[in-house]
Write a protein that holds these residues in place. Structure first.
Motif, short mmCIF file in Angstrom:
data_model
loop_
_atom_site.label_atom_id
_atom_site.label_comp_id
_atom_site.label_asym_id
_atom_site.label_seq_id
_atom_site.Cartn_x
_atom_site.Cartn_y
_atom_site.Cartn_z
N ASP A 282 14.29 -15.62 20.11
CA ASP A 282 13.66 -14.67 19.21
C ASP A 282 13.23 -15.46 17.99
OD1 ASP A 282 14.42 -12.75 21.01
OD2 ASP A 282 15.98 -11.86 19.76
N VAL A 283 11.96 -15.31 17.59
CA VAL A 283 11.41 -16.11 16.48
C VAL A 283 10.74 -15.20 15.47
CG1 VAL A 283 9.85 -17.99 15.86
CG2 VAL A 283 10.92 -17.97 18.11
N LYS A 284 11.00 -15.49 14.21
CA LYS A 284 10.37 -14.75 13.12
C LYS A 284 9.92 -15.76 12.06
CE LYS A 284 11.32 -11.11 9.78
NZ LYS A 284 12.31 -10.17 9.28
N VAL A 285 8.69 -15.60 11.57
CA VAL A 285 8.18 -16.47 10.49
C VAL A 285 8.69 -15.92 9.17
CG1 VAL A 285 6.13 -17.39 9.34
CG2 VAL A 285 6.09 -16.99 11.82
N GLU A 286 9.34 -16.81 8.38
CA GLU A 286 9.84 -16.43 7.06
C GLU A 286 9.22 -17.34 6.02
OE1 GLU A 286 14.08 -16.80 7.47
OE2 GLU A 286 14.26 -14.76 8.28
N GLY A 287 9.03 -16.82 4.83
CA GLY A 287 8.47 -17.61 3.74
C GLY A 287 7.55 -16.77 2.88
N GLN A 288 6.69 -17.45 2.12
CA GLN A 288 5.81 -16.76 1.18
C GLN A 288 4.36 -16.69 1.66
OE1 GLN A 288 7.16 -15.21 -1.48
NE2 GLN A 288 9.06 -15.92 -0.57
N SER A 289 4.05 -17.32 2.78
CA SER A 289 2.66 -17.35 3.25
C SER A 289 2.25 -16.00 3.83
CB SER A 289 2.48 -18.42 4.32
OG SER A 289 3.01 -17.96 5.56
N ILE A 290 0.98 -15.85 4.03
CA ILE A 290 0.45 -14.63 4.62
C ILE A 290 1.00 -14.41 6.03
CG2 ILE A 290 -1.64 -15.70 5.57
CD1 ILE A 290 -3.09 -13.07 4.67
N HIS A 291 1.30 -15.50 6.74
CA HIS A 291 1.84 -15.38 8.10
C HIS A 291 3.23 -14.77 8.08
CE1 HIS A 291 -1.57 -17.72 9.29
NE2 HIS A 291 -1.18 -18.73 8.54
N ALA A 292 3.99 -15.07 7.03
CA ALA A 292 5.35 -14.54 6.91
C ALA A 292 5.34 -13.13 6.34
CB ALA A 292 6.20 -15.45 6.03
N THR A 293 4.48 -12.86 5.36
CA THR A 293 4.51 -11.56 4.70
C THR A 293 3.77 -10.48 5.49
OG1 THR A 293 2.60 -12.20 3.34
CG2 THR A 293 4.80 -12.54 2.40
N GLU A 294 2.70 -10.85 6.21
CA GLU A 294 1.98 -9.84 7.02
C GLU A 294 2.84 -9.36 8.18
OE1 GLU A 294 -1.82 -11.14 8.37
OE2 GLU A 294 -2.80 -10.53 6.53
N GLY A 295 3.58 -10.27 8.78
CA GLY A 295 4.43 -9.90 9.90
C GLY A 295 5.88 -9.85 9.49
N ALA A 296 6.15 -9.27 8.30
CA ALA A 296 7.48 -9.34 7.71
C ALA A 296 8.59 -8.84 8.64
CB ALA A 296 7.50 -8.56 6.40
N ASN A 297 8.30 -7.91 9.49
CA ASN A 297 9.36 -7.40 10.37
C ASN A 297 9.08 -7.71 11.83
OD1 ASN A 297 11.00 -6.19 8.35
ND2 ASN A 297 9.47 -4.58 8.15
N SER A 298 8.14 -8.62 12.08
CA SER A 298 7.80 -8.86 13.48
C SER A 298 8.53 -10.08 14.02
CB SER A 298 6.29 -8.98 13.64
OG SER A 298 5.85 -10.30 13.62
N THR A 299 9.33 -9.84 15.04
CA THR A 299 10.04 -10.89 15.74
C THR A 299 9.41 -11.03 17.11
OG1 THR A 299 12.10 -10.46 14.56
CG2 THR A 299 12.28 -11.62 16.67
N ARG A 300 9.06 -12.26 17.47
CA ARG A 300 8.51 -12.54 18.80
C ARG A 300 9.62 -12.96 19.73
NH1 ARG A 300 3.33 -15.14 18.43
NH2 ARG A 300 3.51 -15.38 20.68
N GLN A 301 9.57 -12.51 20.97
CA GLN A 301 10.59 -12.85 21.95
C GLN A 301 9.96 -13.65 23.08
OE1 GLN A 301 12.13 -8.91 22.88
NE2 GLN A 301 13.87 -9.32 21.54
N PHE A 302 10.68 -14.72 23.48
CA PHE A 302 10.22 -15.60 24.55
C PHE A 302 11.37 -15.86 25.52
CE2 PHE A 302 7.81 -16.67 20.75
CZ PHE A 302 6.51 -16.62 21.21
N LYS A 303 11.00 -16.17 26.75
CA LYS A 303 11.99 -16.55 27.76
C LYS A 303 11.38 -17.61 28.66
CE LYS A 303 14.84 -14.68 31.48
NZ LYS A 303 15.22 -13.47 32.22
N TRP A 304 12.14 -18.69 28.89
CA TRP A 304 11.68 -19.76 29.76
C TRP A 304 12.75 -20.11 30.78
CZ3 TRP A 304 11.31 -20.19 24.42
CH2 TRP A 304 10.02 -20.21 23.88
N HIS A 305 12.31 -20.56 31.93
CA HIS A 305 13.20 -21.16 32.92
C HIS A 305 13.19 -22.66 32.67
CE1 HIS A 305 12.85 -17.32 34.93
NE2 HIS A 305 11.54 -17.46 34.97
N ILE A 306 14.35 -23.29 32.74
CA ILE A 306 14.44 -24.74 32.62
C ILE A 306 14.87 -25.24 34.00
CG2 ILE A 306 15.48 -26.69 31.40
CD1 ILE A 306 16.15 -24.72 29.12
N ASP A 307 13.90 -25.71 34.75
CA ASP A 307 14.15 -26.11 36.14
C ASP A 307 14.34 -27.60 36.30
OD1 ASP A 307 13.91 -23.46 36.78
OD2 ASP A 307 11.89 -23.62 37.58
#
Length: 183
Positions: free
Chosen positions: A158-183
């Motif tokens: 689960d990844v969330k951008v934090e900081g003062q930039s527009i990328h962090a403040t526009e998506g202030a509550n948006s967490t992205r979820q990823f899943k990978w297989h490690i084969d």
């Protein structure tokens, strides 16, 4: 989205492919980590350790257990984060009963002189995560064993951008979820 990108970027119409085939290909190419030789110039920030083991005292049960951790990845350079890169370091220093004269560190981190035969694991992101210099990626990490083969792993992130930039403040509550297989 994937079909639109294939048609837009490569002028390849994949509408004739079955949904099962599309799902399989997306999972293979976007949800399975890949061995790679990553150059340090490709990193947007420094490496961050999220788990340490003492090879002298670690138990089999500890190694079998799910790995759950949090990490904060500082972004030195901005831009799209297209992938995460994973590697390991091992320090050989003996024990308190039998210390070594010379500590030896084996690192498989990205290196300007080239990768070791271990290389690195690359975890592709689609779509990429935008960030700016000074942002941090707040990550919640879980590594488990795959059900079909206990020697293979799965990584949930689960990844969330934090900081003062527009990328962090526009998506202030948006967490992205990823899943990978490690084969």
């Amino acid at each position: 989205e994937f079909l639109k990108e294939m048609k837009g970027y490569y002028q390849v119409d994949m509408d004739c492919l079955s949904e099962a085939f599309r799902t399989e290909q997306k999972e293979y190419y976007l949800s399975t980590s890949a061995w790679g030789e990553v150059h340090p110039s490709q990193l947007l920030g420094p490496g961050t350790c999220f788990k340490k083991y003492d090879l002298l005292t670690v138990t089999i049960d500890e190694l079998k257990a799910d790995l759950v951790a949090k990490a904060s990845l500082p972004m030195v350079d901005g831009g799209p984060v297209d992938a995460f890169c994973g590697w390991f370091d091992v320090t050989f220093q003996g024990s308190s009963q039998n210390p070594t004269d010379d500590v030896v560190k084996l690192s498989t981190a990205p290196d300007v002189t080239g990768a070791t035969h271990w290389g690195q694991q690359v975890f592709m992101l689609h779509p990429a995560i935008d960030c700016s210099p000074g942002d941090r990626l707040a990550c919640e990490i879980k590594v488990t064993r795959q059900q079909q083969n206990h020697r293979l792993l799965e990584l949930m992130l689960d990844v969330k951008v934090e900081g003062q930039s527009i990328h962090a403040t526009e998506g202030a509550n948006s967490t992205r979820q990823f899943k990978w297989h490690i084969d």
